[in-house]
Design an enzyme around this catalytic site. Structure first.
Site, PDB file in Angstrom:
ATOM      1  N   SER A 183       0.877  -1.173   0.000  1.00  0.00           N
ATOM      2  CA  SER A 183       0.000   0.000   0.000  1.00  0.00           C
ATOM      3  C   SER A 183       0.916   1.225   0.000  1.00  0.00           C
ATOM      4  O   SER A 183       2.083   1.121   0.406  1.00  0.00           O
ATOM      5  CB  SER A 183      -0.852   0.015   1.275  1.00  0.00           C
ATOM      6  OG  SER A 183      -1.461   1.284   1.463  1.00  0.00           O
ATOM      7  N   TYR A 193      -1.757  -1.191  10.548  1.00  0.00           N
ATOM      8  CA  TYR A 193      -1.831  -1.455   9.104  1.00  0.00           C
ATOM      9  C   TYR A 193      -0.592  -0.880   8.424  1.00  0.00           C
ATOM     10  O   TYR A 193       0.057  -1.537   7.603  1.00  0.00           O
ATOM     11  CB  TYR A 193      -3.104  -0.821   8.541  1.00  0.00           C
ATOM     12  CG  TYR A 193      -3.305  -0.997   7.047  1.00  0.00           C
ATOM     13  CD1 TYR A 193      -3.764  -2.210   6.524  1.00  0.00           C
ATOM     14  CD2 TYR A 193      -3.049   0.048   6.160  1.00  0.00           C
ATOM     15  CE1 TYR A 193      -3.961  -2.368   5.157  1.00  0.00           C
ATOM     16  CE2 TYR A 193      -3.243  -0.102   4.794  1.00  0.00           C
ATOM     17  CZ  TYR A 193      -3.704  -1.317   4.296  1.00  0.00           C
ATOM     18  OH  TYR A 193      -3.895  -1.474   2.937  1.00  0.00           O
TER      19      TYR A 193
HETATM   20  N1  NAP Z   1      -8.658  -0.966  -1.939  1.00  0.00           N
HETATM   21  C1  NAP Z   1      -7.727  -0.066  -1.739  1.00  0.00           C
HETATM   22  O1  NAP Z   1      -7.933   1.138  -1.930  1.00  0.00           O
HETATM   23  C2  NAP Z   1      -6.345  -0.493  -1.274  1.00  0.00           C
HETATM   24  C3  NAP Z   1      -5.384   0.499  -1.073  1.00  0.00           C
HETATM   25  C4  NAP Z   1      -4.109   0.119  -0.670  1.00  0.00           C
HETATM   26  C5  NAP Z   1      -3.821  -1.219  -0.480  1.00  0.00           C
HETATM   27  N2  NAP Z   1      -4.778  -2.155  -0.673  1.00  0.00           N
HETATM   28  C6  NAP Z   1      -4.425  -3.558  -0.453  1.00  0.00           C
HETATM   29  O2  NAP Z   1      -4.885  -4.333  -1.538  1.00  0.00           O
HETATM   30  C7  NAP Z   1      -5.266  -5.629  -1.079  1.00  0.00           C
HETATM   31  C8  NAP Z   1      -6.698  -5.938  -1.524  1.00  0.00           C
HETATM   32  O3  NAP Z   1      -7.554  -4.935  -1.040  1.00  0.00           O
HETATM   33  P1  NAP Z   1      -9.138  -4.934  -1.391  1.00  0.00           P
HETATM   34  O4  NAP Z   1      -9.632  -3.589  -1.034  1.00  0.00           O
HETATM   35  O5  NAP Z   1      -9.342  -5.467  -2.752  1.00  0.00           O
HETATM   36  O6  NAP Z   1      -9.638  -5.988  -0.284  1.00  0.00           O
HETATM   37  P2  NAP Z   1     -11.090  -6.572  -0.040  1.00  0.00           P
HETATM   38  O7  NAP Z   1     -12.100  -5.999  -0.979  1.00  0.00           O
HETATM   39  O8  NAP Z   1     -11.323  -6.414   1.422  1.00  0.00           O
HETATM   40  O9  NAP Z   1     -10.916  -8.114  -0.402  1.00  0.00           O
HETATM   41  C9  NAP Z   1     -10.251  -8.956   0.455  1.00  0.00           C
HETATM   42  C10 NAP Z   1     -10.144 -10.358  -0.169  1.00  0.00           C
HETATM   43  O10 NAP Z   1      -9.350 -11.165   0.693  1.00  0.00           O
HETATM   44  C11 NAP Z   1     -10.100 -12.324   1.106  1.00  0.00           C
HETATM   45  N3  NAP Z   1      -9.624 -12.627   2.454  1.00  0.00           N
HETATM   46  C12 NAP Z   1      -9.664 -11.832   3.565  1.00  0.00           C
HETATM   47  N4  NAP Z   1      -9.053 -12.435   4.599  1.00  0.00           N
HETATM   48  C13 NAP Z   1      -8.612 -13.644   4.128  1.00  0.00           C
HETATM   49  C14 NAP Z   1      -7.898 -14.720   4.707  1.00  0.00           C
HETATM   50  N5  NAP Z   1      -7.501 -14.677   5.991  1.00  0.00           N
HETATM   51  N6  NAP Z   1      -7.587 -15.792   3.932  1.00  0.00           N
HETATM   52  C15 NAP Z   1      -7.971 -15.844   2.644  1.00  0.00           C
HETATM   53  N7  NAP Z   1      -8.653 -14.846   2.032  1.00  0.00           N
HETATM   54  C16 NAP Z   1      -8.967 -13.763   2.781  1.00  0.00           C
HETATM   55  C17 NAP Z   1     -11.559 -11.912   0.972  1.00  0.00           C
HETATM   56  O11 NAP Z   1     -12.414 -13.004   0.748  1.00  0.00           O
HETATM   57  P3  NAP Z   1     -13.239 -13.739   1.945  1.00  0.00           P
HETATM   58  O12 NAP Z   1     -13.679 -12.653   2.902  1.00  0.00           O
HETATM   59  O13 NAP Z   1     -14.367 -14.405   1.224  1.00  0.00           O
HETATM   60  O14 NAP Z   1     -12.265 -14.691   2.553  1.00  0.00           O
HETATM   61  C18 NAP Z   1     -11.467 -11.052  -0.319  1.00  0.00           C
HETATM   62  O15 NAP Z   1     -11.428 -11.887  -1.448  1.00  0.00           O
HETATM   63  C19 NAP Z   1      -5.052  -5.616   0.437  1.00  0.00           C
HETATM   64  O16 NAP Z   1      -3.788  -6.148   0.740  1.00  0.00           O
HETATM   65  C20 NAP Z   1      -5.087  -4.137   0.791  1.00  0.00           C
HETATM   66  O17 NAP Z   1      -4.354  -3.841   1.956  1.00  0.00           O
HETATM   67  C21 NAP Z   1      -6.046  -1.818  -1.058  1.00  0.00           C
END
Ligand code: NAP
Length: 244
Positions: A135, A148
């Site tokens: 991130s 985080y």
């Molecule tokens: N979105 C942003 O703006 C943003 C910005 C900076 C960084 N990031 C990073 O990008 C990544 C993805 O973010 P996102 O926003 O797309 O996340 P998200 O929408 O919250 O999706 C999380 C995914 O991870 C799965 N998951 C959660 N805990 C798990 C576990 N313990 N084991 C296996 N699967 C698990 C969830 O599925 P289930 O709940 O069905 O298991 C889901 O598929 C993260 O690392 C986040 O820190 C995102």
């Protein structure tokens, strides 16, 4: 001549790919020709999500369960590409966390990517690719988000360290650092005019990233186009870190 972004014949695992950025990266790798295992904790969700994709296979396990990882990998065989995308969010002031909650967040965001990288690397062929999703919080900080931020900074360090350790086997380890993306996890923030006004002033592109805008970076890092790139962080943030 093969296209430098062609991933035909490659096998990939994307963790946390049932929705959000993980799902977008899985689709992009699939479109580039890879066979893609998509991970999440709910098998039914993964099955529904991958139903229309010929070379996409659900692989449900919890990334914080080391035994479950080992069990799942046994069925999969050697992987060419690992995308460590799962990252838990928990934004609170430092006094609001118990140490147990701190350890839980670090388990998801730092220990699990290390464990997966280690287990996958044992059988990863020459030319393998590990991509960690960090991130912009891996490099810059704000108030009320200490754990985080620390976990993502740790993952950035882990990326460099594993690049150093696995380089002799011609395995590259890089990271993608997203900025503000309009994923399901951020729905409330997307609707908040104060956040939009922050992005107007703080990013060059003056908007949220759309989830599908992450896929190209993942394909690039997974492909031969990035064969001499390792230990690096590719920031995809609409110019947030470059702008003031
Ligand atoms: N979105 C942003 O703006 C943003 C910005 C900076 C960084 N990031 C990073 O990008 C990544 C993805 O973010 P996102 O926003 O797309 O996340 P998200 O929408 O919250 O999706 C999380 C995914 O991870 C799965 N998951 C959660 N805990 C798990 C576990 N313990 N084991 C296996 N699967 C698990 C969830 O599925 P289930 O709940 O069905 O298991 C889901 O598929 C993260 O690392 C986040 O820190 C995102």
């Amino acid at each position: 001549m093969t296209h430098p972004f062609d991933l035909s014949g490659k096998t990939a695992l994307v963790t946390g790919a049932s929705r959000g950025l993980g799902w977008e990266m899985a689709k992009a790798l699939h479109a580039a020709g890879a066979l893609v295992f998509i991970n999440g904790r709910e098998d039914a969700t993964l099955r529904a999500q991958s139903r229309d994709f010929a070379h996409m296979i659900p692989l449900a396990f919890d990334v914080t369960d080391s035994t479950a990882i080992a069990h799942a990998l046994k069925d999969v065989g050697p992987l060419n590409i690992l995308v460590n995308n799962v990252g838990a969010r928990d934004r609170r002031n430092m006094d609001d966390f118990t140490l147990e909650e701190v350890r839980h967040l670090l388990d998801s965001n730092l220990v699990a990517p290390f464990d997966l990288a280690r287990q996958v690397a044992r059988t990863m062929p020459d030319g393998g690719r590990i991509i960690n999703v960090t991130s912009i919080a891996g490099d810059i900080a704000r108030s009320g988000d200490a754990i985080y931020t620390a976990s993502k900074a740790g993952l950035t360090g882990l990326t460099r360290a594993l690049a150093a350790e696995l380089g002799a086997r011609n395995i590259t380890v890089n990271a993608i650092a997203p900025g503000f993306f309009a994923t399901q996890a951020n729905v409330a923030m997307v609707q908040n005019p104060e956040v939009q006004s922050f992005l107007d002033g703080r990013t060059s592109l003056k908007r949220w990233g759309q989830p599908e805008e992450i896929g190209g970076a993942c394909v690039f890092l997974a492909s031969t186009a990035a064969s001499y790139m390792t230990g690096q962080v590719l920031t995809i943030d609409g110019g947030l870190r470059a702008h003031f």
